[in-house]
Design a protein around this motif. Structure first.
Motif, PDB file in Angstrom:
ATOM      1  N   GLU A 123      18.992  27.652  62.135  1.00 36.46           N
ATOM      2  CA  GLU A 123      17.576  27.761  61.765  1.00 36.46           C
ATOM      3  C   GLU A 123      16.785  26.484  62.010  1.00 36.46           C
ATOM      4  OE1 GLU A 123      14.771  28.949  57.889  1.00 36.46           O
ATOM      5  OE2 GLU A 123      16.949  29.268  57.849  1.00 36.46           O
ATOM      6  N   PRO A 124      17.299  25.298  61.632  1.00 37.81           N
ATOM      7  CA  PRO A 124      16.522  24.080  61.920  1.00 37.81           C
ATOM      8  C   PRO A 124      16.298  23.848  63.410  1.00 37.81           C
ATOM      9  CG  PRO A 124      18.171  23.650  60.247  1.00 37.81           C
ATOM     10  CD  PRO A 124      18.470  25.005  60.797  1.00 37.81           C
ATOM     11  N   LEU A 125      17.310  24.133  64.227  1.00 41.02           N
ATOM     12  CA  LEU A 125      17.151  23.973  65.666  1.00 41.02           C
ATOM     13  C   LEU A 125      16.133  24.964  66.208  1.00 41.02           C
ATOM     14  CD1 LEU A 125      17.898  22.844  68.424  1.00 41.02           C
ATOM     15  CD2 LEU A 125      19.903  24.359  68.436  1.00 41.02           C
ATOM     16  N   MET A 126      16.208  26.211  65.786  1.00 40.09           N
ATOM     17  CA  MET A 126      15.230  27.194  66.237  1.00 40.09           C
ATOM     18  C   MET A 126      13.820  26.813  65.799  1.00 40.09           C
ATOM     19  SD  MET A 126      14.448  29.805  67.946  1.00 40.09           S
ATOM     20  CE  MET A 126      16.076  30.438  68.378  1.00 40.09           C
ATOM     21  N   LYS A 127      13.695  26.241  64.615  1.00 41.73           N
ATOM     22  CA  LYS A 127      12.384  25.789  64.147  1.00 41.73           C
ATOM     23  C   LYS A 127      11.818  24.723  65.074  1.00 41.73           C
ATOM     24  CE  LYS A 127      10.072  23.848  60.066  1.00 41.73           C
ATOM     25  NZ  LYS A 127      10.257  23.358  58.671  1.00 41.73           N
ATOM     26  N   ASP A 133       7.466  24.882  71.571  1.00 36.31           N
ATOM     27  CA  ASP A 133       6.858  25.955  72.352  1.00 36.31           C
ATOM     28  C   ASP A 133       5.387  26.118  71.954  1.00 36.31           C
ATOM     29  OD1 ASP A 133       6.075  28.765  73.079  1.00 36.31           O
ATOM     30  OD2 ASP A 133       8.136  28.863  73.813  1.00 36.31           O
ATOM     31  N   ALA A 134       5.123  26.162  70.651  1.00 35.95           N
ATOM     32  CA  ALA A 134       3.745  26.324  70.174  1.00 35.95           C
ATOM     33  C   ALA A 134       2.877  25.122  70.537  1.00 35.95           C
ATOM     34  CB  ALA A 134       3.751  26.539  68.660  1.00 35.95           C
ATOM     35  N   LEU A 135       3.439  23.942  70.428  1.00 35.29           N
ATOM     36  CA  LEU A 135       2.689  22.728  70.754  1.00 35.29           C
ATOM     37  C   LEU A 135       2.325  22.704  72.234  1.00 35.29           C
ATOM     38  CD1 LEU A 135       3.523  19.215  69.406  1.00 35.29           C
ATOM     39  CD2 LEU A 135       3.055  19.519  71.820  1.00 35.29           C
ATOM     40  N   LEU A 174      12.141  30.584  75.962  1.00 32.91           N
ATOM     41  CA  LEU A 174      10.800  30.089  75.676  1.00 32.91           C
ATOM     42  C   LEU A 174       9.781  31.173  75.998  1.00 32.91           C
ATOM     43  CD1 LEU A 174      11.117  26.621  77.484  1.00 32.91           C
ATOM     44  CD2 LEU A 174      11.190  26.981  75.007  1.00 32.91           C
ATOM     45  N   SER A 175       8.566  30.970  75.505  1.00 29.72           N
ATOM     46  CA  SER A 175       7.460  31.834  75.898  1.00 29.72           C
ATOM     47  C   SER A 175       7.188  31.674  77.393  1.00 29.72           C
ATOM     48  CB  SER A 175       6.202  31.486  75.109  1.00 29.72           C
ATOM     49  OG  SER A 175       5.744  30.186  75.476  1.00 29.72           O
TER      50      SER A 175
END
Length: 225
Positions: A123-127, A133-135, A174-175
Protein backbone atom coordinates in the motif's frame (compact mmCIF):
# COMPACT_ATOMS: atom_id res chain seq x y z
CA UNK A 1 34.34 24.72 -15.96
CA UNK A 2 32.27 22.69 -13.54
CA UNK A 3 33.31 19.30 -12.18
CA UNK A 4 30.31 17.09 -11.45
CA UNK A 5 31.02 14.14 -9.18
CA UNK A 6 28.69 11.19 -9.63
CA UNK A 7 28.62 7.45 -8.93
CA UNK A 8 27.63 4.38 -10.96
CA UNK A 9 25.11 5.24 -13.64
CA UNK A 10 23.29 1.97 -13.13
CA UNK A 11 22.40 2.76 -9.51
CA UNK A 12 22.87 6.43 -8.65
CA UNK A 13 19.51 8.14 -8.99
CA UNK A 14 20.69 11.26 -7.18
CA UNK A 15 23.64 11.66 -9.54
CA UNK A 16 21.34 11.53 -12.55
CA UNK A 17 19.41 14.67 -11.63
CA UNK A 18 22.08 17.38 -12.14
CA UNK A 19 23.80 15.32 -14.85
CA UNK A 20 20.72 15.12 -17.07
CA UNK A 21 19.78 18.73 -16.32
CA UNK A 22 23.17 20.05 -17.38
CA UNK A 23 23.30 17.79 -20.43
CA UNK A 24 19.86 18.77 -21.68
CA UNK A 25 20.47 22.48 -21.08
CA UNK A 26 23.91 22.41 -22.70
CA UNK A 27 25.78 23.42 -19.55
CA UNK A 28 29.33 22.15 -19.97
CA UNK A 29 30.96 20.10 -17.21
CA UNK A 30 33.63 17.49 -16.60
CA UNK A 31 32.19 14.22 -15.34
CA UNK A 32 33.99 12.69 -12.35
CA UNK A 33 32.63 9.18 -11.79
CA UNK A 34 33.59 7.46 -8.53
CA UNK A 35 32.42 3.86 -8.26
CA UNK A 36 30.46 2.51 -5.33
CA UNK A 37 32.04 -0.36 -3.47
CA UNK A 38 35.63 0.04 -4.64
CA UNK A 39 38.86 0.85 -2.84
CA UNK A 40 38.79 4.43 -4.16
CA UNK A 41 35.20 5.27 -3.20
CA UNK A 42 36.13 7.83 -0.55
CA UNK A 43 33.52 10.41 -1.45
CA UNK A 44 34.69 12.56 1.46
CA UNK A 45 37.66 13.51 -0.71
CA UNK A 46 35.37 15.83 -2.68
CA UNK A 47 32.02 15.95 -0.85
CA UNK A 48 31.50 17.28 2.69
CA UNK A 49 28.67 14.79 3.23
CA UNK A 50 30.48 11.86 1.66
CA UNK A 51 27.65 11.55 -0.86
CA UNK A 52 27.05 12.23 -4.55
CA UNK A 53 26.30 14.26 -6.54
CA UNK A 54 28.63 17.14 -5.83
CA UNK A 55 29.32 20.14 -8.07
CA UNK A 56 32.71 21.81 -7.85
CA UNK A 57 33.70 25.09 -9.49
CA UNK A 58 37.19 26.34 -8.67
CA UNK A 59 37.28 26.55 -4.86
CA UNK A 60 33.48 26.34 -4.44
CA UNK A 61 31.71 23.08 -3.63
CA UNK A 62 27.94 22.73 -3.95
CA UNK A 63 26.33 19.55 -2.64
CA UNK A 64 22.73 18.30 -2.60
CA UNK A 65 20.66 18.18 -5.78
CA UNK A 66 18.35 21.08 -4.88
CA UNK A 67 21.27 23.31 -4.01
CA UNK A 68 23.00 22.41 -7.27
CA UNK A 69 19.86 23.25 -9.26
CA UNK A 70 19.49 26.61 -7.54
CA UNK A 71 23.17 27.44 -8.02
CA UNK A 72 22.93 26.65 -11.71
CA UNK A 73 19.73 28.70 -11.97
CA UNK A 74 21.61 31.77 -10.75
CA UNK A 75 24.13 31.36 -13.55
CA UNK A 76 22.22 29.88 -16.49
CA UNK A 77 18.88 30.52 -18.16
CA UNK A 78 16.29 27.80 -18.43
CA UNK A 79 16.92 25.82 -15.25
CA UNK A 80 13.45 26.72 -13.98
CA UNK A 81 10.39 27.79 -15.96
CA UNK A 82 10.13 31.49 -16.80
CA UNK A 83 6.44 31.64 -15.82
CA UNK A 84 6.11 32.44 -12.12
CA UNK A 85 3.29 29.97 -11.45
CA UNK A 86 5.01 27.15 -13.33
CA UNK A 87 8.24 27.95 -11.49
CA UNK A 88 6.57 27.86 -8.07
CA UNK A 89 4.83 24.58 -8.90
CA UNK A 90 8.11 23.16 -10.19
CA UNK A 91 9.98 23.99 -7.03
CA UNK A 92 7.23 22.42 -4.93
CA UNK A 93 7.19 19.25 -7.04
CA UNK A 94 10.99 19.03 -6.98
CA UNK A 95 11.08 19.47 -3.22
CA UNK A 96 8.44 16.75 -2.82
CA UNK A 97 10.58 14.39 -4.87
CA UNK A 98 13.68 15.41 -2.95
CA UNK A 99 12.23 14.68 0.47
CA UNK A 100 9.45 12.16 -0.18
CA UNK A 101 8.49 8.90 -1.84
CA UNK A 102 10.50 6.77 0.58
CA UNK A 103 8.62 3.58 -0.26
CA UNK A 104 9.40 3.97 -3.94
CA UNK A 105 13.07 4.62 -3.19
CA UNK A 106 13.40 1.68 -0.81
CA UNK A 107 11.29 -0.93 -2.56
CA UNK A 108 11.99 -0.05 -6.19
CA UNK A 109 15.65 1.02 -6.21
CA UNK A 110 17.06 2.39 -9.45
CA UNK A 111 18.90 -0.24 -11.45
CA UNK A 112 18.90 0.89 -15.06
CA UNK A 113 20.11 -2.35 -16.62
CA UNK A 114 17.63 -4.74 -15.05
CA UNK A 115 14.00 -5.62 -15.74
CA UNK A 116 12.29 -6.91 -12.61
CA UNK A 117 8.87 -8.41 -11.96
CA UNK A 118 8.04 -7.25 -8.41
CA UNK A 119 6.89 -9.88 -5.96
CA UNK A 120 4.31 -7.48 -4.55
CA UNK A 121 3.34 -3.83 -4.46
CA UNK A 122 2.27 -2.88 -0.95
CA UNK A 123 0.00 0.00 0.00
CA UNK A 124 2.70 2.61 0.78
CA UNK A 125 4.45 1.90 -2.52
CA UNK A 126 1.20 2.10 -4.47
CA UNK A 127 0.43 5.38 -2.72
CA UNK A 128 3.77 6.79 -3.93
CA UNK A 129 3.14 5.58 -7.50
CA UNK A 130 -0.35 7.06 -7.60
CA UNK A 131 0.87 10.37 -6.19
CA UNK A 132 3.60 10.67 -8.82
CA UNK A 133 1.14 9.76 -11.56
CA UNK A 134 -1.25 12.48 -10.34
CA UNK A 135 1.53 15.02 -9.98
CA UNK A 136 2.76 14.40 -13.51
CA UNK A 137 -0.75 14.74 -14.90
CA UNK A 138 -1.24 17.97 -12.97
CA UNK A 139 1.90 19.55 -14.36
CA UNK A 140 1.18 18.46 -17.92
CA UNK A 141 -2.41 19.71 -17.84
CA UNK A 142 -1.67 22.94 -15.98
CA UNK A 143 1.21 24.16 -18.13
CA UNK A 144 0.46 22.57 -21.48
CA UNK A 145 3.28 20.03 -21.78
CA UNK A 146 5.08 18.24 -23.21
CA UNK A 147 7.18 18.67 -20.06
CA UNK A 148 5.99 19.24 -16.52
CA UNK A 149 6.41 23.04 -16.54
CA UNK A 150 5.54 23.62 -20.18
CA UNK A 151 7.30 23.40 -23.52
CA UNK A 152 10.87 23.06 -22.27
CA UNK A 153 12.74 20.53 -20.16
CA UNK A 154 13.63 22.11 -16.80
CA UNK A 155 14.87 21.09 -13.38
CA UNK A 156 11.55 19.61 -12.29
CA UNK A 157 11.75 17.10 -15.14
CA UNK A 158 15.33 16.29 -14.16
CA UNK A 159 14.20 15.49 -10.62
CA UNK A 160 11.79 12.87 -11.97
CA UNK A 161 14.14 11.31 -14.54
CA UNK A 162 15.27 8.63 -12.04
CA UNK A 163 11.60 7.75 -11.52
CA UNK A 164 11.24 7.17 -15.26
CA UNK A 165 14.07 4.63 -15.08
CA UNK A 166 12.45 2.98 -12.06
CA UNK A 167 9.10 2.72 -13.80
CA UNK A 168 10.84 1.19 -16.82
CA UNK A 169 12.68 -1.39 -14.69
CA UNK A 170 9.59 -2.53 -12.80
CA UNK A 171 7.09 -2.08 -15.67
CA UNK A 172 4.98 0.06 -13.36
CA UNK A 173 1.35 0.51 -14.44
CA UNK A 174 0.55 4.19 -15.07
CA UNK A 175 -2.18 6.34 -16.54
CA UNK A 176 -1.99 6.99 -20.28
CA UNK A 177 -0.71 10.54 -19.72
CA UNK A 178 1.91 9.57 -17.16
CA UNK A 179 3.13 6.64 -19.23
CA UNK A 180 3.57 8.89 -22.27
CA UNK A 181 5.54 11.37 -20.16
CA UNK A 182 7.73 8.56 -18.80
CA UNK A 183 8.53 7.48 -22.35
CA UNK A 184 9.22 11.10 -23.32
CA UNK A 185 11.83 11.34 -20.60
CA UNK A 186 13.36 7.99 -21.52
CA UNK A 187 13.72 9.11 -25.14
CA UNK A 188 15.68 12.27 -24.33
CA UNK A 189 19.21 12.24 -25.78
CA UNK A 190 20.78 12.71 -22.35
CA UNK A 191 18.71 9.87 -20.87
CA UNK A 192 19.70 7.60 -23.74
CA UNK A 193 23.35 8.54 -23.19
CA UNK A 194 23.08 7.78 -19.46
CA UNK A 195 21.36 4.45 -20.12
CA UNK A 196 23.91 3.39 -22.73
CA UNK A 197 26.74 4.11 -20.29
CA UNK A 198 24.94 2.31 -17.46
CA UNK A 199 24.57 -0.82 -19.57
CA UNK A 200 28.30 -0.81 -20.32
CA UNK A 201 29.29 -0.75 -16.64
CA UNK A 202 30.80 -4.07 -15.67
CA UNK A 203 31.35 -3.41 -11.97
CA UNK A 204 28.72 -4.40 -9.43
CA UNK A 205 28.10 -3.11 -5.92
CA UNK A 206 27.00 -5.88 -3.55
CA UNK A 207 24.61 -3.72 -1.55
CA UNK A 208 22.77 -2.38 -4.57
CA UNK A 209 22.63 -5.82 -6.17
CA UNK A 210 21.13 -7.30 -2.99
CA UNK A 211 18.47 -4.59 -2.89
CA UNK A 212 17.46 -5.36 -6.47
CA UNK A 213 17.48 -9.09 -5.76
CA UNK A 214 15.04 -8.70 -2.90
CA UNK A 215 12.40 -6.94 -5.00
CA UNK A 216 11.32 -9.79 -7.22
CA UNK A 217 12.24 -11.88 -10.25
CA UNK A 218 14.86 -10.55 -12.64
CA UNK A 219 13.37 -11.08 -16.10
CA UNK A 220 16.25 -9.41 -17.97
CA UNK A 221 19.79 -8.28 -17.21
CA UNK A 222 20.87 -6.01 -20.04
CA UNK A 223 24.22 -5.04 -18.54
CA UNK A 224 27.60 -5.95 -19.94
CA UNK A 225 29.41 -8.76 -18.19
Amino acid sequence: MYDLYIANKNYSSWSLRPWVLMKELGIAFDEKLVKFGTSNDNFLDFSPTGKVPCLVEDDLTVWDTLAIAEYLAERHDGVWASDVKARAWSRSASAEMHSGFQSLRNEHPMTVGLRIRPSAINEPLMKDILRIDALWRQGLSSFGGPFLAGEKFTAVDAFYCPVAFRFQTYNTPLSVEADAYKNRLLSLPAMQEWQDAALLETWRDAGHEAEAGAVGEWTEDLRAE
